[in-house]
Write a protein that holds these residues in place. Structure first.
Motif, PDB file in Angstrom:
ATOM      1  N   PHE A  81     -93.837-181.608  11.509  1.00 30.20           N
ATOM      2  CA  PHE A  81     -93.726-180.995  12.857  1.00 30.20           C
ATOM      3  C   PHE A  81     -93.214-181.976  13.765  1.00 30.20           C
ATOM      4  N   GLY A  82     -92.732-183.089  13.633  1.00 30.62           N
ATOM      5  CA  GLY A  82     -92.375-184.199  14.533  1.00 30.62           C
ATOM      6  C   GLY A  82     -93.353-185.308  14.593  1.00 30.62           C
ATOM      7  N   PRO A  83     -93.411-186.180  15.633  1.00 36.60           N
ATOM      8  CA  PRO A  83     -94.292-187.022  15.967  1.00 36.60           C
ATOM      9  C   PRO A  83     -95.306-186.460  16.591  1.00 36.60           C
ATOM     10  N   VAL A  84     -96.304-187.004  16.749  1.00 34.74           N
ATOM     11  CA  VAL A  84     -97.797-186.668  17.421  1.00 34.74           C
ATOM     12  C   VAL A  84     -97.431-186.498  19.121  1.00 34.74           C
ATOM     13  N   GLY A  85     -97.444-185.468  19.539  1.00 32.28           N
ATOM     14  CA  GLY A  85     -97.231-185.364  20.810  1.00 32.28           C
ATOM     15  C   GLY A  85     -97.636-183.676  21.207  1.00 32.28           C
ATOM     16  N   PHE A  86     -97.108-183.549  22.474  1.00 33.01           N
ATOM     17  CA  PHE A  86     -97.231-182.032  22.784  1.00 33.01           C
ATOM     18  C   PHE A  86     -96.687-180.926  21.798  1.00 33.01           C
ATOM     19  N   ASN A  87     -95.384-180.923  21.392  1.00 31.88           N
ATOM     20  CA  ASN A  87     -94.812-180.025  20.416  1.00 31.88           C
ATOM     21  C   ASN A  87     -95.509-179.993  19.214  1.00 31.88           C
ATOM     22  N   PHE A  88     -96.211-181.186  18.586  1.00 34.04           N
ATOM     23  CA  PHE A  88     -96.836-181.196  17.304  1.00 34.04           C
ATOM     24  C   PHE A  88     -98.084-180.349  17.517  1.00 34.04           C
ATOM     25  N   LEU A  89     -98.961-180.765  18.657  1.00 32.40           N
ATOM     26  CA  LEU A  89    -100.112-180.319  18.702  1.00 32.40           C
ATOM     27  C   LEU A  89     -99.982-178.616  19.080  1.00 32.40           C
ATOM     28  N   PHE A  90     -99.063-178.309  19.889  1.00 36.71           N
ATOM     29  CA  PHE A  90     -98.886-176.865  19.991  1.00 36.71           C
ATOM     30  C   PHE A  90     -98.576-176.143  18.660  1.00 36.71           C
ATOM     31  N   ASN A  91     -97.954-176.613  17.957  1.00 32.54           N
ATOM     32  CA  ASN A  91     -97.310-176.108  16.613  1.00 32.54           C
ATOM     33  C   ASN A  91     -98.576-175.885  15.565  1.00 32.54           C
TER      34      ASN A  91
END
Length: 238
Positions: A63-73
């Motif tokens: 789901f991509g690198p660790v960050g907001f988008n990753f945590l959200f998903n």
């Protein structure tokens, strides 16, 4: 003590949700240390001409690198996958696995015609869509700003994704596949003259369905669908 509590909580997650969420987290961790996304993404030529079959699975795990988008998903994946498994799929693990396989197959098929290299987010939207249609009377609250009923949640997520500058093709794919599954499984068989087209193979039932339930099993309450005020909800009249 904290480790034991965390371990117990982890083991109480139903098996399919636990396996898929864990695989996604481990894949992201592996990308940080061992491999690159170029070894994981969906590429029909590499899959079918160079037999890199693992890409059929790994493109759903990153789901991509660790960050907001990753945590959200990850939060949405964990919550709605678990609530489906503990709700309408309770005691029907084989049917849940079959939904995974059916959804993954359709997304892969559609992926041949659209320029998507990772399908995990679309898969999450599919899970959200199926849950939302099976819980139509749950009221949702998104970031404390929007109030709506559950069937609108996938569309709200698509709008949020658009505001973040992401392509809505991913969300539309997840909604489309979720709707196809919901129609074939929940709508068409109940129509006059309708039949059940989706039938879980007996081999999956033999592998995954067990007659006895764990007496210590602690399901996640289905009436708390959102969490973190990103989709909090309650049933109408509750």
């Amino acid at each position: 003590m904290a480790y034991q509590s965390l371990r117990l909580e982890y083991l109480q997650i139903p098996p399919v949700s636990r396996a898929y969420t864990t695989a996604c987290v481990l894949t992201t961790a592996a990308v940080l240390e061992l491999i690159t996304p170029f070894q994981l993404y969906f590429n029909p030529e590499l899959i079918f001409k160079h037999f890199q079959i693992w890409r059929l699975i790994t493109n759903f795990l990153f789901f991509g690198p660790v960050g907001f988008n990753f945590l959200f998903n990850m939060i949405f994946l964990y919550r709605y996958c678990r609530m489906l498994e503990e709700g309408s799929f309770r005691g029907r693990t084989a049917d849940f696995v079959f939904m995974f396989l059916f959804g993954g197959f359709l997304m892969t098929l559609f992926g041949l015609f659209v320029s998507l290299v990772f399908l995990g987010q679309a898969f999450t939207i599919m899970l959200v869509y199926v849950w939302s249609r099976r819980n139509p009377y749950v009221r949702m609250n998104f970031f404390g700003l929007l109030n709506f009923q559950a069937p609108f949640l996938p569309w709200v997520l698509m709008g949020f994704s658009l505001l973040l500058g992401n392509s809505i093709i991913v969300d539309l794919l997840g909604i489309a596949v979720g709707h196809i599954y919901f129609f074939l499984e929940d709508v068409f068989p109940n129509q006059p003259g309708g039949i059940r087209i989706l039938k879980t193979p007996s081999i999956l039932k033999a592998i995954f369905d067990t007659p006895d339930e764990d007496p210590n099993y602690n399901p996640l309450p289905e009436e708390r669908p959102g969490g973190f005020d990103w989709g909090e909800g309650q049933r109408l009249g509750g």
